[in-house]
Design a protein around this motif. Structure first.
Motif, PDB file in Angstrom:
ATOM      1  N   PRO A  44      40.442  -7.142 -74.766  1.00 39.10           N
ATOM      2  CA  PRO A  44      39.765  -7.407 -74.839  1.00 39.10           C
ATOM      3  C   PRO A  44      39.392  -6.476 -76.723  1.00 39.10           C
ATOM      4  CG  PRO A  44      39.016  -7.841 -73.439  1.00 39.10           C
ATOM      5  CD  PRO A  44      39.221  -6.617 -73.047  1.00 39.10           C
ATOM      6  N   GLY A  45      39.911  -7.173 -77.700  1.00 36.65           N
ATOM      7  CA  GLY A  45      39.865  -6.917 -78.773  1.00 36.65           C
ATOM      8  C   GLY A  45      41.081  -5.017 -79.595  1.00 36.65           C
ATOM      9  N   ILE A  46      41.639  -4.781 -77.916  1.00 32.57           N
ATOM     10  CA  ILE A  46      42.528  -3.730 -78.605  1.00 32.57           C
ATOM     11  C   ILE A  46      43.352  -4.230 -80.256  1.00 32.57           C
ATOM     12  CG2 ILE A  46      43.972  -4.531 -77.091  1.00 32.57           C
ATOM     13  CD1 ILE A  46      45.087  -1.143 -76.388  1.00 32.57           C
ATOM     14  N   SER A  47      43.971  -4.564 -79.706  1.00 32.77           N
ATOM     15  CA  SER A  47      45.025  -5.408 -81.364  1.00 32.77           C
ATOM     16  C   SER A  47      44.122  -5.484 -82.326  1.00 32.77           C
ATOM     17  CB  SER A  47      45.474  -6.223 -80.888  1.00 32.77           C
ATOM     18  OG  SER A  47      44.863  -7.416 -81.042  1.00 32.77           O
ATOM     19  N   ASP A  48      43.086  -5.923 -82.463  1.00 28.88           N
ATOM     20  CA  ASP A  48      42.298  -5.928 -83.390  1.00 28.88           C
ATOM     21  C   ASP A  48      42.096  -4.499 -83.948  1.00 28.88           C
ATOM     22  OD1 ASP A  48      41.935  -8.407 -84.287  1.00 28.88           O
ATOM     23  OD2 ASP A  48      40.528  -9.191 -82.699  1.00 28.88           O
ATOM     24  N   ALA A  49      41.943  -3.838 -82.803  1.00 26.34           N
ATOM     25  CA  ALA A  49      40.545  -2.342 -82.889  1.00 26.34           C
ATOM     26  C   ALA A  49      42.554  -1.221 -84.035  1.00 26.34           C
ATOM     27  CB  ALA A  49      40.407  -1.323 -81.810  1.00 26.34           C
ATOM     28  N   LEU A  50      43.288  -1.521 -83.295  1.00 20.69           N
ATOM     29  CA  LEU A  50      44.810  -0.615 -83.980  1.00 20.69           C
ATOM     30  C   LEU A  50      45.150  -1.239 -84.503  1.00 20.69           C
ATOM     31  CD1 LEU A  50      47.015  -0.948 -80.375  1.00 20.69           C
ATOM     32  CD2 LEU A  50      45.283   1.398 -80.978  1.00 20.69           C
ATOM     33  N   ALA A  51      44.558  -2.775 -85.367  1.00 22.09           N
ATOM     34  CA  ALA A  51      44.930  -3.138 -87.186  1.00 22.09           C
ATOM     35  C   ALA A  51      44.498  -2.311 -87.524  1.00 22.09           C
ATOM     36  CB  ALA A  51      45.189  -4.705 -86.471  1.00 22.09           C
ATOM     37  N   ALA A  52      42.975  -2.131 -86.866  1.00 23.32           N
ATOM     38  CA  ALA A  52      41.632  -2.079 -88.502  1.00 23.32           C
ATOM     39  C   ALA A  52      42.141  -0.381 -88.747  1.00 23.32           C
ATOM     40  CB  ALA A  52      40.458  -1.845 -87.693  1.00 23.32           C
ATOM     41  N   VAL A  53      43.197   0.508 -87.991  1.00 24.09           N
ATOM     42  CA  VAL A  53      42.893   2.224 -87.898  1.00 24.09           C
ATOM     43  C   VAL A  53      44.326   2.149 -89.124  1.00 24.09           C
ATOM     44  CG1 VAL A  53      43.939   3.987 -87.601  1.00 24.09           C
ATOM     45  CG2 VAL A  53      42.154   2.482 -86.018  1.00 24.09           C
ATOM     46  N   GLU A  54      44.309   1.395 -90.560  1.00 23.64           N
ATOM     47  CA  GLU A  54      45.103   1.980 -91.279  1.00 23.64           C
ATOM     48  C   GLU A  54      44.662   2.071 -92.302  1.00 23.64           C
ATOM     49  OE1 GLU A  54      45.628  -2.221 -93.433  1.00 23.64           O
ATOM     50  OE2 GLU A  54      46.695  -2.151 -91.491  1.00 23.64           O
ATOM     51  N   VAL A  55      45.783   2.799 -93.677  1.00 21.76           N
ATOM     52  CA  VAL A  55      45.162   3.619 -94.729  1.00 21.76           C
ATOM     53  C   VAL A  55      46.574   2.924 -96.074  1.00 21.76           C
ATOM     54  CG1 VAL A  55      45.688   5.417 -95.972  1.00 21.76           C
ATOM     55  CG2 VAL A  55      44.163   5.249 -93.989  1.00 21.76           C
ATOM     56  N   GLY A  56      46.265   2.096 -96.613  1.00 19.85           N
ATOM     57  CA  GLY A  56      46.910   1.952 -97.992  1.00 19.85           C
ATOM     58  C   GLY A  56      48.257   0.674 -97.072  1.00 19.85           C
ATOM     59  N   GLY A  57      47.829  -0.120 -95.813  1.00 11.03           N
ATOM     60  CA  GLY A  57      48.172  -0.540 -95.476  1.00 11.03           C
ATOM     61  C   GLY A  57      49.439  -0.351 -94.505  1.00 11.03           C
ATOM     62  N   ILE A  58      48.997   1.120 -94.227  1.00 11.55           N
ATOM     63  CA  ILE A  58      50.011   1.644 -93.557  1.00 11.55           C
ATOM     64  C   ILE A  58      49.374   1.851 -91.679  1.00 11.55           C
ATOM     65  CG2 ILE A  58      51.688   3.635 -92.850  1.00 11.55           C
ATOM     66  CD1 ILE A  58      52.392   4.019 -95.189  1.00 11.55           C
ATOM     67  N   SER A  59      49.556   1.559 -90.154  1.00  9.97           N
ATOM     68  CA  SER A  59      49.014   1.601 -89.310  1.00  9.97           C
ATOM     69  C   SER A  59      49.102   2.996 -89.360  1.00  9.97           C
ATOM     70  CB  SER A  59      49.620   0.928 -88.133  1.00  9.97           C
ATOM     71  OG  SER A  59      49.182   1.233 -86.945  1.00  9.97           O
ATOM     72  N   LEU A  60      48.073   3.838 -89.117  1.00 12.17           N
ATOM     73  CA  LEU A  60      48.238   5.442 -88.855  1.00 12.17           C
ATOM     74  C   LEU A  60      48.295   5.002 -87.007  1.00 12.17           C
ATOM     75  CD1 LEU A  60      45.141   6.411 -90.255  1.00 12.17           C
ATOM     76  CD2 LEU A  60      47.321   6.843 -91.167  1.00 12.17           C
ATOM     77  N   PRO A  61      48.423   4.261 -86.146  1.00  8.80           N
ATOM     78  CA  PRO A  61      49.175   4.595 -85.043  1.00  8.80           C
ATOM     79  C   PRO A  61      50.701   4.279 -85.087  1.00  8.80           C
ATOM     80  CG  PRO A  61      46.528   3.284 -84.487  1.00  8.80           C
ATOM     81  CD  PRO A  61      47.104   3.335 -86.379  1.00  8.80           C
ATOM     82  N   ILE A  62      50.794   3.085 -85.317  1.00  9.22           N
ATOM     83  CA  ILE A  62      52.282   3.168 -85.508  1.00  9.22           C
ATOM     84  C   ILE A  62      52.843   4.916 -86.348  1.00  9.22           C
ATOM     85  CG2 ILE A  62      53.813   2.404 -86.469  1.00  9.22           C
ATOM     86  CD1 ILE A  62      52.854   0.145 -86.198  1.00  9.22           C
ATOM     87  N   ALA A  63      52.155   5.156 -87.556  1.00  7.36           N
ATOM     88  CA  ALA A  63      52.761   6.360 -88.426  1.00  7.36           C
ATOM     89  C   ALA A  63      52.750   7.717 -87.403  1.00  7.36           C
ATOM     90  CB  ALA A  63      51.996   6.514 -89.375  1.00  7.36           C
ATOM     91  N   VAL A  64      51.949   7.803 -86.158  1.00  4.43           N
ATOM     92  CA  VAL A  64      51.955   9.298 -86.096  1.00  4.43           C
ATOM     93  C   VAL A  64      53.020   8.865 -84.810  1.00  4.43           C
ATOM     94  CG1 VAL A  64      50.914  10.516 -84.171  1.00  4.43           C
ATOM     95  CG2 VAL A  64      49.291   8.617 -86.342  1.00  4.43           C
ATOM     96  N   GLY A  65      53.268   7.687 -84.167  1.00 10.20           N
ATOM     97  CA  GLY A  65      54.331   7.656 -83.178  1.00 10.20           C
ATOM     98  C   GLY A  65      55.822   7.936 -83.673  1.00 10.20           C
ATOM     99  N   LEU A  66      55.367   7.631 -84.952  1.00 10.60           N
ATOM    100  CA  LEU A  66      57.184   7.558 -85.474  1.00 10.60           C
ATOM    101  C   LEU A  66      57.637   8.392 -85.997  1.00 10.60           C
ATOM    102  CD1 LEU A  66      57.324   4.164 -88.361  1.00 10.60           C
ATOM    103  CD2 LEU A  66      58.738   5.476 -85.635  1.00 10.60           C
ATOM    104  N   LEU A  67      56.369   9.839 -86.779  1.00  8.28           N
ATOM    105  CA  LEU A  67      56.496  10.686 -87.335  1.00  8.28           C
ATOM    106  C   LEU A  67      56.562  11.560 -85.727  1.00  8.28           C
ATOM    107  CD1 LEU A  67      53.173  11.160 -89.944  1.00  8.28           C
ATOM    108  CD2 LEU A  67      55.875  10.655 -90.263  1.00  8.28           C
ATOM    109  N   VAL A  68      55.858  11.756 -84.992  1.00  4.21           N
ATOM    110  CA  VAL A  68      55.967  12.848 -83.612  1.00  4.21           C
ATOM    111  C   VAL A  68      58.220  12.364 -83.082  1.00  4.21           C
ATOM    112  CG1 VAL A  68      55.740  12.789 -81.427  1.00  4.21           C
ATOM    113  CG2 VAL A  68      53.767  12.650 -83.352  1.00  4.21           C
ATOM    114  N   MET A  69      58.109  10.935 -83.353  1.00  3.43           N
ATOM    115  CA  MET A  69      59.668  10.634 -82.762  1.00  3.43           C
ATOM    116  C   MET A  69      60.714  11.372 -84.038  1.00  3.43           C
ATOM    117  SD  MET A  69      60.954   7.166 -82.598  1.00  3.43           S
ATOM    118  CE  MET A  69      61.290   6.651 -84.426  1.00  3.43           C
ATOM    119  N   MET A  70      60.216  10.820 -85.298  1.00  3.59           N
ATOM    120  CA  MET A  70      61.620  11.848 -85.987  1.00  3.59           C
ATOM    121  C   MET A  70      61.778  12.971 -86.840  1.00  3.59           C
ATOM    122  SD  MET A  70      61.299   8.891 -89.034  1.00  3.59           S
ATOM    123  CE  MET A  70      62.236   9.556 -89.798  1.00  3.59           C
ATOM    124  N   TYR A  71      60.585  13.837 -86.387  1.00  4.07           N
ATOM    125  CA  TYR A  71      60.571  15.380 -86.053  1.00  4.07           C
ATOM    126  C   TYR A  71      61.444  15.761 -85.669  1.00  4.07           C
ATOM    127  CZ  TYR A  71      59.228  19.862 -85.981  1.00  4.07           C
ATOM    128  OH  TYR A  71      58.733  21.509 -86.207  1.00  4.07           O
TER     129      TYR A  71
END
Length: 358
Positions: A44-71
């Protein structure tokens, strides 16, 4: 072209040397998708919690995953060889045409054919078609043994065109063209240029800069041979770790929405499946017809088939709202794209041995 006997033996030997992470990649990706769906549905609430962690409309968890993936992939790029790619006019011109003329037009046509009665989902798909891939395509290209240098150049090229043309094409395909064709009133697209620039900086600029600095510093400190043979194998697995993490987060964010509206998801998925097939196989055939070698043909095909889902979702939410049908189409995009493109990686590798490549 079929493999010779020595090549077959080498392929078997290579397969035996693959780590479990590489050998069972499809299994891990499907498991990550299932884990994400279960998290989104059962916690319960995990999607809302993940969606709330964003800056400038960018999801920080997704940003971290993509940066680790691309580097790690961008650290493998031989930046001193990029001039060989920029000098390939066939590749550069065909990529621009496929990505910025054919791709959006194909998605526009499919959206209207499959979703004539669902304007919100239709608009969301058109937005997905306008957001050309600048992030995850790096990993698909690498898995398919595409040209890393060519991929780096093409994603930079797509980024520049994305900043310049995204808003203009959105206005054309959502508002102007439907009116011209007598399809009814169009829809506006309110997108900030700063939002697109920020998206490009985060998902391409940062990992590209980190990869460039790493290679320059690594080669200077340990030499090219040691950098290639010692350092890169150590950081290589992190690309797949980042990919799996990103997939879990993506599916967890939308697990409840997707599983609670299966019929809507199916209607959105149908044109997406056709779109990925048309763009990949059409671009692959184009590269072969132009006489491009396999690695650049694969790069052309994956950069054409992939989409910048993060930008599409952010624009849809900012313009139409988080609960809108446009946002749902943006969400379904990567959920369909991930399994389809990993399947196309295997297709691309199988095509590699069926033709004679220059």
């Amino acid at each position: 072209m079929t493999l010779t006997e020595p090549d077959s033996e080498a392929a078997v030997t290579l397969t035996r040397r693959l780590s479990p992470l590489d050998r069972y990649l499809a299994v891990w990706i499907l498991s990550a998708m299932a884990a994400g769906l279960l998290l989104g549905r059962l916690v319960p609430g995990i999607s809302d919690a993940l969606a709330a962690v964003e800056v400038g409309g960018i999801s920080l968890p997704i940003a971290v995953g993509l940066l680790v993936m691309m580097y790690p992939v961008l650290a493998k790029v031989r930046y001193n060889r990029l001039d060989a790619v920029t000098g390939d006019r066939r590749l550069m011109a065909s990529s621009l045409v496929v990505n910025w003329i054919i791709g959006p037009a194909v998605m526009f046509a499919l959206a209207w054919v499959f979703l004539p009665d669902l304007p919100e989902y239709r608009a969301g798909l058109i937005i997905v078609g306008l957001a050309r891939c600048i992030a995850m395509v790096i990993i698909w290209n690498d898995l398919a043994c595409g040209d890393r240098e060519a991929a780096a150049v093409l994603v930079v090229l797509n980024s520049l065109f994305q900043v310049a043309a995204f808003g203009l094409l959105g206005w054309f395909y959502l508002d102007v063209l439907p009116r011209w064709l007598g399809l009814g009133d169009g829809q506006g697209l309110d997108v900030s240029p700063w939002q697109i620039v920020l998206n490009v900086i985060v998902f391409l600029g940062l990992p590209l800069l980190a990869g460039f600095i790493t290679r320059r510093a690594g080669e200077k400190r340990m030499g090219e041979a040691a950098y290639e043979q010692v350092f890169l194998p150590r950081i290589g697995p992190w690309a797949l770790y980042g990919l799996l993490f990103t997939i879990v987060i993506l599916f967890a964010l939308q697990g409840e929405t997707v599983t609670s509206r299966p019929l809507d998801v199916a209607r959105i998925a149908a044109p997406l499946l056709i779109y990925f097939a048309v763009m990949f196989f059409g671009s692959f055939a184009l590269g072969k017809q132009l006489g491009l070698p396999y690695d650049r043909t694969a790069t052309l095909a994956f950069t054409a088939a992939g989409n910048n889902f993060e930008l599409a979702i952010a624009v849809a939410i900012a313009t139409f709202g988080v609960t809108s049908g446009q946002a749902l189409s943006g969400v379904v995009g990567p959920l369909i794209e991930v399994p389809v493109l990993i399947g196309l990686v295997y297709v691309s590798l199988s095509l590699r041995g069926r033709f004679t490549w220059t």
